[in-house]
Motif scaffolding. Sequence first.
Motif, short mmCIF file in Angstrom:
data_model
loop_
_atom_site.label_atom_id
_atom_site.label_comp_id
_atom_site.label_asym_id
_atom_site.label_seq_id
_atom_site.Cartn_x
_atom_site.Cartn_y
_atom_site.Cartn_z
N ARG A 118 51.05 34.64 42.56
CA ARG A 118 50.20 34.02 41.54
C ARG A 118 49.00 33.28 42.14
O ARG A 118 48.18 32.75 41.39
CB ARG A 118 51.03 33.05 40.69
CG ARG A 118 52.16 33.74 39.92
CD ARG A 118 52.92 32.75 39.05
NE ARG A 118 52.07 32.16 38.02
CZ ARG A 118 51.83 32.72 36.84
NH1 ARG A 118 52.37 33.88 36.53
NH2 ARG A 118 51.07 32.12 35.95
N LEU A 119 48.90 33.26 43.45
CA LEU A 119 47.78 32.58 44.10
C LEU A 119 46.52 33.44 44.06
O LEU A 119 46.59 34.67 44.07
CB LEU A 119 48.13 32.27 45.55
CG LEU A 119 49.26 31.28 45.83
CD1 LEU A 119 49.45 31.16 47.34
CD2 LEU A 119 48.99 29.93 45.22
N SER A 120 45.37 32.78 44.07
CA SER A 120 44.11 33.49 44.24
C SER A 120 44.02 33.99 45.68
O SER A 120 44.80 33.57 46.55
CB SER A 120 42.93 32.55 43.95
OG SER A 120 42.86 31.53 44.94
N GLY A 121 43.07 34.87 45.95
CA GLY A 121 42.92 35.40 47.30
C GLY A 121 42.66 34.31 48.32
O GLY A 121 43.22 34.32 49.42
N GLY A 122 41.82 33.33 47.96
CA GLY A 122 41.52 32.25 48.88
C GLY A 122 42.72 31.37 49.16
O GLY A 122 42.98 30.98 50.30
N MET A 123 43.47 31.05 48.10
CA MET A 123 44.67 30.22 48.28
C MET A 123 45.72 30.96 49.09
O MET A 123 46.43 30.37 49.91
CB MET A 123 45.24 29.82 46.91
CG MET A 123 44.48 28.72 46.22
SD MET A 123 45.34 28.17 44.73
CE MET A 123 44.28 26.81 44.23
N ARG A 124 45.83 32.26 48.86
CA ARG A 124 46.81 33.06 49.61
C ARG A 124 46.46 33.05 51.10
O ARG A 124 47.35 32.97 51.95
CB ARG A 124 46.84 34.48 49.06
CG ARG A 124 48.01 35.31 49.54
CD ARG A 124 48.01 36.65 48.83
NE ARG A 124 48.14 36.48 47.39
CZ ARG A 124 47.69 37.34 46.47
NH1 ARG A 124 47.09 38.46 46.86
NH2 ARG A 124 47.86 37.11 45.19
N GLN A 125 45.17 33.12 51.39
CA GLN A 125 44.76 33.08 52.79
C GLN A 125 45.05 31.71 53.41
O GLN A 125 45.46 31.61 54.57
CB GLN A 125 43.26 33.41 52.91
CG GLN A 125 42.81 33.81 54.30
CD GLN A 125 43.39 35.16 54.73
OE1 GLN A 125 43.93 35.90 53.93
NE2 GLN A 125 43.28 35.45 56.01
N ARG A 126 44.88 30.66 52.63
CA ARG A 126 45.20 29.32 53.12
C ARG A 126 46.70 29.18 53.35
O ARG A 126 47.14 28.54 54.31
CB ARG A 126 44.68 28.27 52.15
CG ARG A 126 43.19 28.04 52.29
CD ARG A 126 42.56 27.50 51.02
NE ARG A 126 43.16 26.27 50.56
CZ ARG A 126 42.94 25.76 49.34
NH1 ARG A 126 42.15 26.41 48.49
NH2 ARG A 126 43.50 24.62 48.98
N ALA A 127 47.50 29.78 52.47
CA ALA A 127 48.95 29.77 52.67
C ALA A 127 49.30 30.50 53.97
O ALA A 127 50.21 30.07 54.70
CB ALA A 127 49.66 30.42 51.48
N ALA A 128 48.58 31.58 54.25
CA ALA A 128 48.82 32.32 55.49
C ALA A 128 48.46 31.48 56.71
O ALA A 128 49.15 31.53 57.73
CB ALA A 128 48.02 33.61 55.48
N ASP A 150 35.28 34.96 49.18
CA ASP A 150 33.92 34.66 48.73
C ASP A 150 33.36 33.50 49.56
O ASP A 150 34.04 32.94 50.44
CB ASP A 150 33.87 34.35 47.23
CG ASP A 150 34.69 33.12 46.84
OD1 ASP A 150 34.85 32.20 47.67
OD2 ASP A 150 35.17 33.08 45.69
N THR A 151 32.10 33.14 49.29
CA THR A 151 31.42 32.15 50.12
C THR A 151 32.14 30.81 50.12
O THR A 151 32.35 30.20 51.18
CB THR A 151 29.98 31.96 49.64
OG1 THR A 151 29.28 33.21 49.72
CG2 THR A 151 29.25 30.93 50.50
N GLN A 152 32.55 30.34 48.95
CA GLN A 152 33.24 29.06 48.87
C GLN A 152 34.57 29.09 49.63
O GLN A 152 34.92 28.15 50.35
CB GLN A 152 33.48 28.68 47.41
CG GLN A 152 34.10 27.30 47.23
CD GLN A 152 34.23 26.93 45.76
OE1 GLN A 152 33.97 27.73 44.88
NE2 GLN A 152 34.65 25.70 45.50
N GLN A 153 35.28 30.19 49.50
CA GLN A 153 36.56 30.33 50.21
C GLN A 153 36.36 30.37 51.71
O GLN A 153 37.16 29.81 52.47
CB GLN A 153 37.28 31.59 49.72
CG GLN A 153 37.76 31.50 48.28
CD GLN A 153 38.18 32.85 47.72
OE1 GLN A 153 37.83 33.90 48.28
NE2 GLN A 153 38.91 32.84 46.63
#
Length: 232
Positions: A118-128, A150-153
Motif C-alpha cells: 500500500r506504500l507509494s513508490g517513494g515510501m517503498r524505497q525509503r522502507a528498503a 520523482d524529483t521530490q522523492q
Amino acid sequence: MFHNLDIELNGGVTALLGPNGSGKTTLLRTLATVQPPRGGRLLIEGQEVRSESIARALRRRISYLPQRFGFEPGMRVRDFVRYGAWLRDLPPGDWADATAAALQHVGLTDESGVRMGRLSGGMRQRAAIAWAIVGRPGLVLLDEPTVGLDTQQRLRFRDTVANMPASTVLLSTHLIDDVDAICERVVVMHTGGIRFTGTTDELRALDDASMPGHTPLERAYMSLLPVQERRR
C-alpha cells in the motif's frame, strides 16, 4: 569479467558510475559476497574472503539492496525492516529498537504498521533503505536506488543517504546530479575496469567544454568514456 580492477572503500558515500554493461552490478554482487571473485583478493573490514564460512560471517556487516528488491505486499513495514535485522543476525532482543531507529531515520515511523503493497513508490524505497541500514551494517551497497522516483522523492532519498548511519556506502547510479549532491568520492567503470577513482572535485577538474553535458561533472564523466559510449 573484471580486469586490472583495484578499488578501496574507506568510509563516506562513494558513487559508482558507468554505462550499462560496465560491470557495476557484478562488482556490487561481488562486494556483497553474493558471488565470489574470479581472481584477485577481496578484503572486507580487513578480512580476506577466502571461504564461504568467512563470507557468511561477513554478510552480517554488509547490506546489499539490488535495484529490484523483493518484498511480500502483505507484510507490514516494521516486519519488513525487522526481517533485515534477522538476516543480519542481530540478537532478537535488539530487533525492536534497531527497527524503530531505522524507520525513524527514513521518516516512516508513522507508517510502520502499513502494508508494503500500500506504500507509494517513494515510501517503498525509503522502507528498503530502512531495511538496508537496520543494525548499522559497516558496508551498504545500493544499486540504482532512485530509478522510478520523482524529483521530490529523489530529494528525500538524497537526505536519507547523506545522513545514513553506516561507515561506508557505495551507490551505483546513472544520475550525475545525485552524485554531485551527496557523494564524496567517485569510481567510474567501463567494460569491467576502472577509468577513474577519486573525489568529486578531482573528477570535476577533468571538465572538458567540448564534451556533451550540462555541468562540469557531467562533462568530466563523459570525457572518460570511449567515443561510442558518448554517442548513445
